[in-house]
Motif scaffolding. Structure first.
Motif, mmCIF file in Angstrom:
data_model
loop_
_atom_site.group_PDB
_atom_site.id
_atom_site.type_symbol
_atom_site.label_atom_id
_atom_site.label_comp_id
_atom_site.label_asym_id
_atom_site.label_seq_id
_atom_site.Cartn_x
_atom_site.Cartn_y
_atom_site.Cartn_z
ATOM 1 N N LEU A 623 -12.503 7.220 -0.357
ATOM 2 C CA LEU A 623 -13.008 7.369 1.010
ATOM 3 C C LEU A 623 -13.937 6.218 1.387
ATOM 4 C CD1 LEU A 623 -13.882 11.195 1.034
ATOM 5 C CD2 LEU A 623 -11.838 10.094 1.967
ATOM 6 N N LEU A 624 -14.625 5.655 0.401
ATOM 7 C CA LEU A 624 -15.574 4.572 0.666
ATOM 8 C C LEU A 624 -14.883 3.238 0.910
ATOM 9 C CD1 LEU A 624 -17.426 6.787 -0.581
ATOM 10 C CD2 LEU A 624 -18.744 4.938 -1.626
ATOM 11 N N LEU A 638 -9.952 4.143 -17.242
ATOM 12 C CA LEU A 638 -9.391 5.497 -17.253
ATOM 13 C C LEU A 638 -7.895 5.517 -16.950
ATOM 14 C CD1 LEU A 638 -12.235 7.352 -15.290
ATOM 15 C CD2 LEU A 638 -12.031 6.986 -17.755
ATOM 16 N N LEU A 639 -7.326 4.358 -16.591
ATOM 17 C CA LEU A 639 -5.920 4.315 -16.223
ATOM 18 C C LEU A 639 -4.983 4.635 -17.375
ATOM 19 C CD1 LEU A 639 -5.945 1.145 -13.956
ATOM 20 C CD2 LEU A 639 -5.290 3.436 -13.224
ATOM 21 N N ASP A 640 -5.483 4.579 -18.597
ATOM 22 C CA ASP A 640 -4.625 4.869 -19.750
ATOM 23 C C ASP A 640 -4.268 6.344 -19.854
ATOM 24 O OD1 ASP A 640 -4.558 2.226 -20.540
ATOM 25 O OD2 ASP A 640 -6.320 2.412 -21.829
ATOM 26 N N ASP A 641 -4.980 7.196 -19.134
ATOM 27 C CA ASP A 641 -4.678 8.627 -19.142
ATOM 28 C C ASP A 641 -3.650 8.907 -18.051
ATOM 29 O OD1 ASP A 641 -4.569 11.389 -18.931
ATOM 30 O OD2 ASP A 641 -6.729 11.669 -19.172
ATOM 31 N N PRO A 642 -2.398 9.242 -18.426
ATOM 32 C CA PRO A 642 -1.368 9.454 -17.403
ATOM 33 C C PRO A 642 -1.723 10.541 -16.398
ATOM 34 C CG PRO A 642 -0.387 9.326 -19.591
ATOM 35 C CD PRO A 642 -1.871 9.412 -19.791
ATOM 36 N N GLU A 643 -2.493 11.528 -16.834
ATOM 37 C CA GLU A 643 -2.860 12.601 -15.919
ATOM 38 C C GLU A 643 -3.758 12.077 -14.804
ATOM 39 O OE1 GLU A 643 -3.196 16.365 -14.222
ATOM 40 O OE2 GLU A 643 -1.833 15.703 -15.806
ATOM 41 N N LEU A 644 -4.547 11.053 -15.084
ATOM 42 C CA LEU A 644 -5.512 10.530 -14.117
ATOM 43 C C LEU A 644 -4.986 9.350 -13.314
ATOM 44 C CD1 LEU A 644 -8.760 10.549 -16.325
ATOM 45 C CD2 LEU A 644 -8.046 12.267 -14.667
ATOM 46 N N SER A 645 -4.000 8.631 -13.843
ATOM 47 C CA SER A 645 -3.630 7.343 -13.255
ATOM 48 C C SER A 645 -3.227 7.423 -11.782
ATOM 49 C CB SER A 645 -2.539 6.678 -14.091
ATOM 50 O OG SER A 645 -1.402 7.500 -14.209
ATOM 51 N N PRO A 646 -2.477 8.429 -11.318
ATOM 52 C CA PRO A 646 -2.147 8.425 -9.885
ATOM 53 C C PRO A 646 -3.375 8.478 -8.983
ATOM 54 C CG PRO A 646 -0.669 9.893 -11.076
ATOM 55 C CD PRO A 646 -1.762 9.508 -12.033
ATOM 56 N N ALA A 647 -4.329 9.349 -9.306
ATOM 57 C CA ALA A 647 -5.539 9.449 -8.476
ATOM 58 C C ALA A 647 -6.345 8.159 -8.537
ATOM 59 C CB ALA A 647 -6.388 10.633 -8.939
ATOM 60 N N LEU A 648 -6.408 7.536 -9.715
ATOM 61 C CA LEU A 648 -7.171 6.303 -9.861
ATOM 62 C C LEU A 648 -6.517 5.152 -9.102
ATOM 63 C CD1 LEU A 648 -7.887 6.638 -13.683
ATOM 64 C CD2 LEU A 648 -9.499 7.070 -11.827
ATOM 65 N N VAL A 649 -5.195 5.055 -9.191
ATOM 66 C CA VAL A 649 -4.490 3.994 -8.464
ATOM 67 C C VAL A 649 -4.648 4.180 -6.962
ATOM 68 C CG1 VAL A 649 -2.184 3.108 -7.918
ATOM 69 C CG2 VAL A 649 -2.861 3.485 -10.302
ATOM 70 N N LEU A 650 -4.576 5.415 -6.492
ATOM 71 C CA LEU A 650 -4.771 5.673 -5.067
ATOM 72 C C LEU A 650 -6.159 5.206 -4.627
ATOM 73 C CD1 LEU A 650 -3.260 6.905 -2.684
ATOM 74 C CD2 LEU A 650 -4.289 9.104 -3.249
ATOM 75 N N LEU A 652 -7.958 2.807 -6.106
ATOM 76 C CA LEU A 652 -7.999 1.345 -6.188
ATOM 77 C C LEU A 652 -7.309 0.696 -4.990
ATOM 78 C CD1 LEU A 652 -7.312 0.883 -10.004
ATOM 79 C CD2 LEU A 652 -9.425 0.288 -8.793
ATOM 80 N N THR A 653 -6.212 1.290 -4.501
ATOM 81 C CA THR A 653 -5.551 0.710 -3.332
ATOM 82 C C THR A 653 -6.431 0.794 -2.091
ATOM 83 O OG1 THR A 653 -4.446 2.810 -2.809
ATOM 84 C CG2 THR A 653 -3.242 1.250 -4.192
ATOM 85 N N SER A 654 -7.290 1.785 -2.038
ATOM 86 C CA SER A 654 -8.221 1.897 -0.916
ATOM 87 C C SER A 654 -9.392 0.938 -1.068
ATOM 88 C CB SER A 654 -8.728 3.340 -0.812
ATOM 89 O OG SER A 654 -9.671 3.473 0.220
ATOM 90 N N ILE A 655 -9.843 0.772 -2.304
ATOM 91 C CA ILE A 655 -11.000 -0.095 -2.558
ATOM 92 C C ILE A 655 -10.626 -1.561 -2.420
ATOM 93 C CG2 ILE A 655 -12.668 -0.785 -4.333
ATOM 94 C CD1 ILE A 655 -12.432 2.102 -5.432
ATOM 95 N N ALA A 693 0.406 7.811 -4.580
ATOM 96 C CA ALA A 693 0.044 6.543 -5.214
ATOM 97 C C ALA A 693 1.166 5.523 -5.061
ATOM 98 C CB ALA A 693 -0.275 6.774 -6.687
ATOM 99 N N CYS A 694 2.414 5.957 -5.205
ATOM 100 C CA CYS A 694 3.544 5.040 -5.021
ATOM 101 C C CYS A 694 3.565 4.486 -3.603
ATOM 102 C CB CYS A 694 4.857 5.752 -5.326
ATOM 103 S SG CYS A 694 5.139 6.096 -7.078
ATOM 104 N N ALA A 695 3.377 5.348 -2.619
ATOM 105 C CA ALA A 695 3.382 4.899 -1.231
ATOM 106 C C ALA A 695 2.243 3.918 -0.976
ATOM 107 C CB ALA A 695 3.280 6.100 -0.298
ATOM 108 N N ALA A 696 1.083 4.182 -1.567
ATOM 109 C CA ALA A 696 -0.069 3.304 -1.353
ATOM 110 C C ALA A 696 0.125 1.930 -1.989
ATOM 111 C CB ALA A 696 -1.329 3.968 -1.910
#
Length: 754
Positions: A623-624, A638-650, A652-655, A693-696
């Motif tokens: 959001l920031l 934290l991207l090495d955790d597959p469970e977290l990677s979509p939220a983290l990539v989303l 990063l695309t905003s940041i 995350a893919c769309a972003a």
């Protein structure tokens, strides 16, 4: 039995330095000794304690491996053999290790004791032989050549059908290369049914060829469970075979198999077989489970399922399938109507199925039998709320397009039910099911879905407001006209001023929805934010829904953010702080107030069950936008955790909008990280996060091979959504497919993916 030899070296282990499920393992020596007690109560309690501590719910600990030699010696000396062999098998098969010095140490400890266990394959007690074969098999390839030789020797000598089935399974697990020969011989010869069932399971599990003759063999054995194989291995044979075949990608084969099993169940009923009910239950469960894995299974299995509606004993089991599968089934409507018009217990389930199917007759039947049809009412509510969908309803031009169209007869029936005074004591979930207990929620929800068309029910809603403030308040906000229904506005204002905070919040929230007046809700939320109660997370969520109207609450929100991290050690507390951070940023743009809390949420990655908190923190970071740049070093590791990677990539695309690299990583690399998270059996929210995350990441991030993976998400037979409410899985997966096709269309520019 010489206990001195059994427990030699027991006291040389420093048990106080080892841990089990409940802390220090210093109690283990006494428990091991008590296993050999001549007093049965003492021995049984010791066994129970060891199950609970060193192999708690299948988890093994640092103290588990050191205990194994003593357990094996006790077994060899004849002490509680079946139970302790079972314990050793669970230890060997455990994949849930906690605090072990070396991965696999517990299994290795069992392997080291196989010299004591293998002779029990020839024991006089059949139960001991069975459990020994199972326990040895849990060691898998680590068991070694001696175990393989011992099992093959037992296979040659064993005559008991159940034991022979277990030995066959163990042989195949330890020596997969020999599985084909063993299974072919078992299925081609005159082996008893338990052995054939075991061979069929091994054939499916090991990827051995499966043809029409193999399917016919399964069908002839239905119900497979009657043959007594599978319980020791915790498997339901038909279900397990179907799951394995679908996992192999043999979609047509498995659908034919389950369809044949359903046909066999119907045939057994017509023959009056004593096995008919078991066969029906087994085949229906296999069909239900397969439909949650295979996207094409429901439509293809329906012709085999529908004959079960013709028998009163099997029809109720079909209702849930028809509701969950989301398939148009006009052929089922006449049979369902006949059952729904009856007065037995199955009438409610049949009407619920009709509601879900969108049958025009359903609303009238529900109106005429509303008090006796709680499950049908629940289905109507869930349909109206969009929680389920009707596959069979089409809309004429100008027709009401709400999921459950307005019906004046049903409205009148709802008004009557709302006017009924509640009983003096709490209603029983057992007596009338949860659907009956939640009746006010469902009645109010239907009225809310109809909006202004339900205004005739305002008197009954007003009378019920004090009894059920939350659902009735929502209904009043949706049904009333704030300009014409001053009595409703005044009733909500009065309710917002009295009673406990939850009641006042419900009424104030409804008032805000109806009139836009946020002052009463702000007043209640101010109290709740100041109290820091157990529902703080929910309070912050409601506060955030006010948007700009929440500005008077900023001082309380800032106070929440300024509290020390030690005050946020629970998940609700940190999630409340993250919600407050998002709202403070929205209202003020003060990154200094919110960045520390977001970083605190990201640090939950190291905690058990902390992943959802990390995802929420990443969402707030996104959001920031670029202002969250200082958090990139916290996000990337934290991207090495597959469970977290979509939220983290989303995030990063905003940041880092428009950048070719995000956190130093190319977008194609990040696409790999996101797609690595893909796995069948997701919750709908996790599956959706991958698509977002893919769309972003955008079209340039994806190779042709990666796009093929997304195509498979959209159009492959394997459902991606597989967790959550059982009767929503198929609906959620269909929604996921629709979204996946939209994303694919965006990434490729190909309108054919529409």
């Amino acid at each position: 039995m010489d206990l001195r030899l059994v427990f030699a070296d027991l006291d040389r282990v420093d048990w106080s330095r080892l841990q089990h499920a409940y802390g220090s393992a210093e109690d283990v020596p006494a428990l091991l000794r008590d296993l050999a007690s001549p007093v049965e109560k003492t021995a049984a309690e010791a066994e129970e304690e060891l199950w609970s501590s060193i192999v708690h719910q299948g988890t093994v600990y640092a103290a588990t491996a050191p205990a194994v030699p003593f357990l094996a010696r006790l077994v060899a000396e004849g002490v509680r053999r079946s139970a302790l062999l079972g314990m050793l098998g669970v230890i060997a098969g455990s994949g849930d290790e906690h605090g072990l010095p070396v991965p696999g140490a517990a299994r290795d400890a069992v392997v080291a004791q196989l010299g004591l266990l293998l002779p029990l394959l020839a024991d006089d007690d059949r139960e001991v032989r069975r459990i020994t074969a199972w326990a040895v098999a849990q060691c898998r390839a680590a068991a070694g050549a001696d175990a393989r030789v011992a099992l093959r020797a037992r296979w040659a000598a064993e005559r008991d059908p159940a034991v022979r089935a277990d030995v066959l399974t163990a042989c195949a697990l330890l020596d997969p290369a020999a599985a084909g020969e063993l299974c072919a011989a078992a299925l081609a010869g005159d082996e008893p049914a338990p052995v054939q069932v075991a061979a069929l399971l091994v054939t499916a599990d090991c990827g051995l060829p499966w043809d029409a003759e193999t399917t016919a063999c399964v069908t002839a054995l239905v119900p497979l469970e009657r043959h007594g194989f599978g319980g020791l291995w915790e498997r339901e044979p038909l279900h397990a075979i179907a799951e394995a075949l679908h996992g192999r990608g043999e979609v047509d084969t498995v659908i034919d198999l389950v369809g044949s099993a359903l046909g066999r169940a119907v045939a057994l009923r017509l023959q009056g077989s004593e096995h008919a009910q078991t066969a029906t239950t087994e085949a229906r469960w296999a069909a239900e489970s397969l439909a949650r894995r295979s996207r094409t299974a429901p439509a293809r299995l329906l012709p085999a399922v529908l004959p079960l509606l013709d028998d009163p004993a099997t029809a109720p089991g079909v209702f849930s399938l028809l509701r969950a599968w989301g398939q148009p089934v006009p052929a089922a409507v006449p049979a369902l109507l006949a059952i729904a018009r009856g007065d037995d217990d199955s009438a409610d389930g049949a009407l619920a199925a009709l509601v879900c199917l969108g049958a025009p007759e359903a609303t009238g039947l529900l109106a005429r039998h509303l008090p006796e049809r709680p499950r049908a009412l629940e289905a109507a509510y869930r349909l109206a709320a969009g929680e389920i969908r009707s596959p069979g309803r089409t809309h004429a031009p100008g027709e009401d397009r709400t999921p459950l169209p307005y019906d004046p007869e049903l409205l009148d029936a709802i008004r009557v039910r709302l006017a009924v005074e509640p009983p003096g004591e709490r209603r029983s979930v057992i007596g009338g099911s949860l659907a009956a207990v939640n009746e006010p929620v469902y009645l109010s929800g239907l009225l809310a879905a109809w909006g202004g068309q339900a205004r005739a029910a305002l008197p009954e809603l007003l009378a019920a407001l004090s009894r059920h403030p939350l659902p009735v308040g929502r209904a009043l906000a949706a049904v009333a006209d704030p300009r014409a229904d001053a009595d409703v506005v005044e009733a909500l204002r009065a309710q917002a001023r009295q009673g406990p905070p939850a009641t006042r919040q419900a009424a104030a929230g409804a008032l805000h929805s109806l009139t836009g007046d946020a002052d009463p809700l702000v007043s209640v939320l101010s109290e709740l934010l100041a109290e820091r109660g157990n529902s703080l997370d929910h309070t912050v969520t409601v506060t955030a829904s006010l948007g700009e109207a929440a500005r008077p609450l900023l001082p309380l929100l800032r106070t929440l953010l300024a509290e020390p991290p030690q005050s946020r050690e629970t998940m609700p507390a940190i999630r409340a702080a993250l919600g407050a951070a998002a709202l403070v940023w929205e209202l003020t743009g003060d990154e200094q107030a919110v960045l520390p809390v977001i970083r605190e949420g990201l640090a939950w990655a190291s905690r058990a069950w902390g992943q959802e908190t990390v995802k929420r923190a990443a969402e707030v970071a996104g959001l920031l936008g670029p202002t969250a740049g200082p958090l990139v070093p916290d996000l990337v590791p934290l991207l090495d955790d597959p469970e977290l990677s979509p939220a983290l990539v989303l995030a990063l695309t905003s940041i880092c909008p428009g950048a070719d690299t995000l956190g130093g990583l190319p977008r194609t690399t990040l696409a790999d990280r996101v797609l690595a998270a893909v796995r069948p059996g997701w919750y709908a929210r996790s599956a959706s996060a991958v698509l977002k995350a893919c769309a972003a990441l955008g079209p340039a991030a994806f190779t042709d091979a990666q796009l093929d993976l997304i195509r498979d998400l959209a159009d492959g037979d394997r459902r991606m959504v597989g967790a959550g409410l059982q009767d929503r899985i198929i609906l959620d997966d269909e929604h996921f497919r629709t979204e996946a096709r939209k994303v694919l269309r965006t990434l490729t520019g190909d309108a054919s993916n529409a």
